[in-house]
Motif scaffolding. Sequence first.
Motif, PDB file in Angstrom:
ATOM      1  N   ASP A 287       9.181   5.664  21.414  1.00 11.30           N
ATOM      2  CA  ASP A 287       8.881   7.091  21.568  1.00 11.30           C
ATOM      3  C   ASP A 287       8.292   7.692  20.296  1.00 11.30           C
ATOM      4  N   TRP A 288       8.842   7.326  19.146  1.00  7.37           N
ATOM      5  CA  TRP A 288       8.391   7.955  17.898  1.00  7.37           C
ATOM      6  C   TRP A 288       6.954   7.570  17.550  1.00  7.37           C
ATOM      7  N   ALA A 289       6.481   6.413  18.045  1.00  7.36           N
ATOM      8  CA  ALA A 289       5.144   5.937  17.681  1.00  7.36           C
ATOM      9  C   ALA A 289       4.119   6.120  18.791  1.00  7.36           C
ATOM     10  N   ARG A 290       4.556   6.569  19.954  1.00  3.81           N
ATOM     11  CA  ARG A 290       3.702   6.534  21.140  1.00  3.81           C
ATOM     12  C   ARG A 290       2.388   7.308  20.968  1.00  3.81           C
ATOM     13  N   ASN A 291       2.434   8.464  20.348  1.00  6.29           N
ATOM     14  CA  ASN A 291       1.225   9.302  20.240  1.00  6.29           C
ATOM     15  C   ASN A 291       0.632   9.321  18.840  1.00  6.29           C
ATOM     16  N   ARG A 292       0.980   8.354  18.017  1.00  4.20           N
ATOM     17  CA  ARG A 292       0.457   8.314  16.651  1.00  4.20           C
ATOM     18  C   ARG A 292      -0.953   7.729  16.635  1.00  4.20           C
ATOM     19  N   ARG A 293      -1.822   8.340  15.843  1.00  8.43           N
ATOM     20  CA  ARG A 293      -3.205   7.875  15.685  1.00  8.43           C
ATOM     21  C   ARG A 293      -3.387   7.313  14.280  1.00  8.43           C
ATOM     22  N   SER A 294      -4.056   6.180  14.192  1.00 12.89           N
ATOM     23  CA  SER A 294      -4.245   5.548  12.887  1.00 12.89           C
ATOM     24  C   SER A 294      -5.101   6.412  11.957  1.00 12.89           C
ATOM     25  N   ASP A 295      -6.052   7.176  12.511  1.00  7.72           N
ATOM     26  CA  ASP A 295      -6.929   7.965  11.650  1.00  7.72           C
ATOM     27  C   ASP A 295      -6.263   9.243  11.132  1.00  7.72           C
ATOM     28  N   ASP A 296      -4.982   9.429  11.451  1.00  5.15           N
ATOM     29  CA  ASP A 296      -4.232  10.553  10.876  1.00  5.15           C
ATOM     30  C   ASP A 296      -3.652  10.207   9.508  1.00  5.15           C
ATOM     31  N   TYR A 297      -3.896   8.957   9.036  1.00  6.87           N
ATOM     32  CA  TYR A 297      -3.267   8.501   7.798  1.00  6.87           C
ATOM     33  C   TYR A 297      -4.309   7.846   6.896  1.00  6.87           C
ATOM     34  N   GLU A 298      -4.049   7.910   5.596  1.00  7.33           N
ATOM     35  CA  GLU A 298      -4.952   7.329   4.606  1.00  7.33           C
ATOM     36  C   GLU A 298      -4.145   6.590   3.546  1.00  7.33           C
ATOM     37  N   LEU A 299      -4.853   5.731   2.810  1.00  3.58           N
ATOM     38  CA  LEU A 299      -4.237   4.985   1.719  1.00  3.58           C
ATOM     39  C   LEU A 299      -4.500   5.679   0.395  1.00  3.58           C
ATOM     40  N   LEU A 300      -3.539   5.599  -0.511  1.00  4.58           N
ATOM     41  CA  LEU A 300      -3.690   6.117  -1.870  1.00  4.58           C
ATOM     42  C   LEU A 300      -4.072   4.951  -2.785  1.00  4.58           C
TER      43      LEU A 300
ATOM     44  N   THR B 240       1.147  -2.214   8.408  1.00  2.00           N
ATOM     45  CA  THR B 240       2.150  -1.362   9.045  1.00  2.00           C
ATOM     46  C   THR B 240       1.557  -0.235   9.874  1.00  2.00           C
ATOM     47  N   VAL B 241       0.557   0.461   9.342  1.00  2.00           N
ATOM     48  CA  VAL B 241      -0.001   1.605  10.063  1.00  2.00           C
ATOM     49  C   VAL B 241      -0.614   1.146  11.384  1.00  2.00           C
ATOM     50  N   ARG B 242      -1.404   0.093  11.346  1.00  3.48           N
ATOM     51  CA  ARG B 242      -2.025  -0.416  12.565  1.00  3.48           C
ATOM     52  C   ARG B 242      -0.985  -0.869  13.592  1.00  3.48           C
ATOM     53  N   GLU B 243       0.088  -1.458  13.134  1.00  7.13           N
ATOM     54  CA  GLU B 243       1.122  -1.960  14.042  1.00  7.13           C
ATOM     55  C   GLU B 243       1.793  -0.840  14.830  1.00  7.13           C
ATOM     56  N   ASN B 244       1.812   0.359  14.272  1.00  2.00           N
ATOM     57  CA  ASN B 244       2.617   1.429  14.852  1.00  2.00           C
ATOM     58  C   ASN B 244       1.802   2.617  15.348  1.00  2.00           C
ATOM     59  N   THR B 245       0.506   2.449  15.488  1.00  2.00           N
ATOM     60  CA  THR B 245      -0.345   3.554  15.949  1.00  2.00           C
ATOM     61  C   THR B 245      -1.276   3.068  17.065  1.00  2.00           C
TER      62      THR B 245
ATOM     63  N   PHE C 192       7.333   3.877   7.562  1.00  2.00           N
ATOM     64  CA  PHE C 192       6.213   4.612   8.144  1.00  2.00           C
ATOM     65  C   PHE C 192       6.712   5.665   9.130  1.00  2.00           C
ATOM     66  N   ARG C 193       7.751   5.332   9.873  1.00  2.00           N
ATOM     67  CA  ARG C 193       8.345   6.327  10.776  1.00  2.00           C
ATOM     68  C   ARG C 193       8.862   7.520   9.984  1.00  2.00           C
ATOM     69  N   CYS C 194       9.468   7.245   8.853  1.00  2.00           N
ATOM     70  CA  CYS C 194       9.948   8.309   7.959  1.00  2.00           C
ATOM     71  C   CYS C 194       8.801   9.249   7.602  1.00  2.00           C
TER      72      CYS C 194
ATOM     73  N   VAL D   9       0.834  -1.203   0.000  1.00  2.00           N
ATOM     74  CA  VAL D   9       0.000   0.000   0.000  1.00  2.00           C
ATOM     75  C   VAL D   9       0.868   1.251   0.000  1.00  2.00           C
ATOM     76  N   ALA D  10       0.258   2.367  -0.403  1.00  2.00           N
ATOM     77  CA  ALA D  10       0.885   3.688  -0.321  1.00  2.00           C
ATOM     78  C   ALA D  10       0.136   4.475   0.747  1.00  2.00           C
ATOM     79  N   VAL D  11       0.866   5.019   1.726  1.00  2.84           N
ATOM     80  CA  VAL D  11       0.251   5.715   2.858  1.00  2.84           C
ATOM     81  C   VAL D  11       0.670   7.181   2.837  1.00  2.84           C
ATOM     82  N   ALA D  12      -0.300   8.069   3.115  1.00  2.42           N
ATOM     83  CA  ALA D  12      -0.010   9.505   3.204  1.00  2.42           C
ATOM     84  C   ALA D  12      -0.723  10.072   4.427  1.00  2.42           C
TER      85      ALA D  12
END
Length: 768
Positions: A618-631, A606-611, A589-591, A480-483
């Motif tokens: 630390d880099w993933a602690r406050n990430r929300r899955s709904d902040d990202y979408e698939l292209l 990947t997105v679900r694993e890290n949000t 995804f961290r990038c 997938v492509a994530v943005a």
Amino acid sequence: MKAILTLLCGACFFINVHGQVRREARWCTVSAEEQVKCETLVDAINERDALGESYPPGFDGGYLKLPQLMCVQAMDRFDCMQRIADNNVDLIQLEPGIGYTAGEYYNMLPIMAEKYVAGDNDDGLSYYAVAVALKSRPDVTFDNLKGKRACHSGVGRAAGWVYPVSTLIETEQMPIVECNVPVKSAAAFFGPMCAPNGLTRYYNPFGNNPVSVCENCQGDIEEFCTINDPYAGYDGAFVCMASGDGDVAFVRHHTLTESSTSNTTWTPDDFELVCTDGTRRPYDQAENCNWGEIASHIVMTSNIHNPELQSEFKKLLTLLSLDFGEEGEHKDIFDLFESRHFGKANLMFTDASKALKDVVEVDGGNRLTYYDWVGEEHRRRLTVLNTCPIQQARICVVSDYEMTKCENMIMAFAAKTLKPDLNCIMGTSVRDCMEKIRLGDADLITLDAADVYTAGKSYDLVPIAAEDYTGYEAANYYAVAVARRTDSHLTLFNLKQRRSCHSAVMTAAGWIIPVDKLIETGQIHVRGCNSYFSVGQFFSKSCVPGVLNSHYNTKGTNPVNLCEACSSGGNMHCERKSDELYFGNSGAFRCLTEFGGDVAFVKHTTVRENTDGRNRADWARNRRSDDYELLCNDGTRKDIDSWRYCNLGLVPSNAVVTAKFKNAETRAIYWTLLNFAQQFFASDGNDDFSMFDSMLDHKDLIFQDSTVRLVHVFPENQTYEAYLGPSFLRAMERNANIDCVTGSWSASWSPSLLLALLSALLSTLITI
């Protein structure tokens, strides 16, 4: 008036009719007969107290000052051991084979030992493992046991299993059928058997043990081939043979006289011992005709109980032995070491016992643990039992972080005595590991689908196991492509001069599929047969780990901007290994999350694993899955859970590969090792070790963290072509066969692709 049970500080106490608070000593029984004997013993204790007679020195106050014996019936000994580990019961008697398991896996320790000879010394703290046959069957000898019907007291038991099977393996009478599964070797060697517990989960984790191991057992549906089968235990195994349903019985030397004298059908003289030197001897010569000397049975409890409570349990058992044992003053009230009138032999204790002895008083106090109690010879036998034709399986790793995890795997596998032994080989790169395996200097590595193609085509490696990310044996995933959701204008068709994050160069989801898609849709026009140069021209800046490595940058012309978005410094910058923080799917995804790129090309999990708190780094602690979408392929965007309908393509899972020259038996041994290991270590919640979990900041070490389990790649599919399938093979081959004249794939565009491009164009115009 009935007693009242209360829970206090996690321990069970008893309030008797006199208001006295006493700790319970909860004895675990494993059959209805044993439960009745235990309850009868409780009544005998009460009767003894009611007599008002004096107690032996050191036991002032008698049983009222000691823990109250309670009887709790469980399904089997493994159920008992789990209950003891959970602090739901306290005590059980175990023979040393199962006792070793109790200590190793259930944190239990021995506190009292059965003594088979009267007296205060250390005599009688062992017995002999023997093989018994009818005297009328002189054909049953050590040298011709193959194909004979065998009667065992139970799988895992010392005299009934560990010693006879290990002896036959060590003398090369019994071939190894499958590493870590001696039940299968025994089933292939003997004819129809009764080996109780041979089909239970502990000894049959994959449910494929041959049913012949239980063919001669006699129990009904619930008891069949369990410890409650009529042919289970020493007495049952002897009756199995004596009744003609077996040719040989593996028991302890006391069994022959006990069982034969209690049955009017036969006498001890009807039987002989089968010696390991090929001879036969009379039934009473076990000292000179046995398969090994074994430590006596033991009473065990939880190691978490404090020494004071363990001491109280010991005092209770000692007093029971003094009162109701072989020389007990109150044996007329209850015979502790006699069971047959309850319906079975050896209930609670072995009927051959004369007394119970504190293990502290044995051998100067040098046998206080399960490990020391069974002794060096028993431990050696267990090693023999796990004999494997291959000595070691060498996993190739490519970073210090993978090496650390691999070393932890070695210790975890060794703790479960898994064979062959695991070893770790450090390679400088994935390609270096491929070469090491090709040359026989390493055995295994887990590879991305694109690397499986390279490994098979260029290094003669083949897949033997695949990662399953669903639990449904679906050995594939979606690229997938994530943005970011806030970059709502971004689609799959306006990525030019954007910044991109890739899992690594020449990986399926991170490079092959997205680059294939961008070239196929005409957004990237390859010039000079160099797709790296063209991708570098298309994106303004990227992180493509490994793109400047010599394997992929053979002419030294790959654009440096393909590494400018990477994170690590020094020699690790943009390396195709976990030393680069933006390496792998989670790294890509961290990038994206750290604004190193505008789009990340990753796998669909990947997105679900890290949000949403799933990644504690630390880099993933406050990430929300709904902040990202698939292209999506049609130019639209969807939520991250719509990957089934919004993806770049289906990709075969990562696979464990080995060298093609390894024969089928060797490949099967590697798979069995991995399969057994995941029975213990597949869960991410395992406190000891988790195969599919990695350390903070470094994901997907050795295996993908999203792996639920490994699935077998069956022999007929153990080629890279069969494993990858025609669709992915075409993508790989297109990548290697760019038309150097037209700068595109040699295949013409399909009408459906043209329609998708037109739809995307219209969508873009409407947005504008």
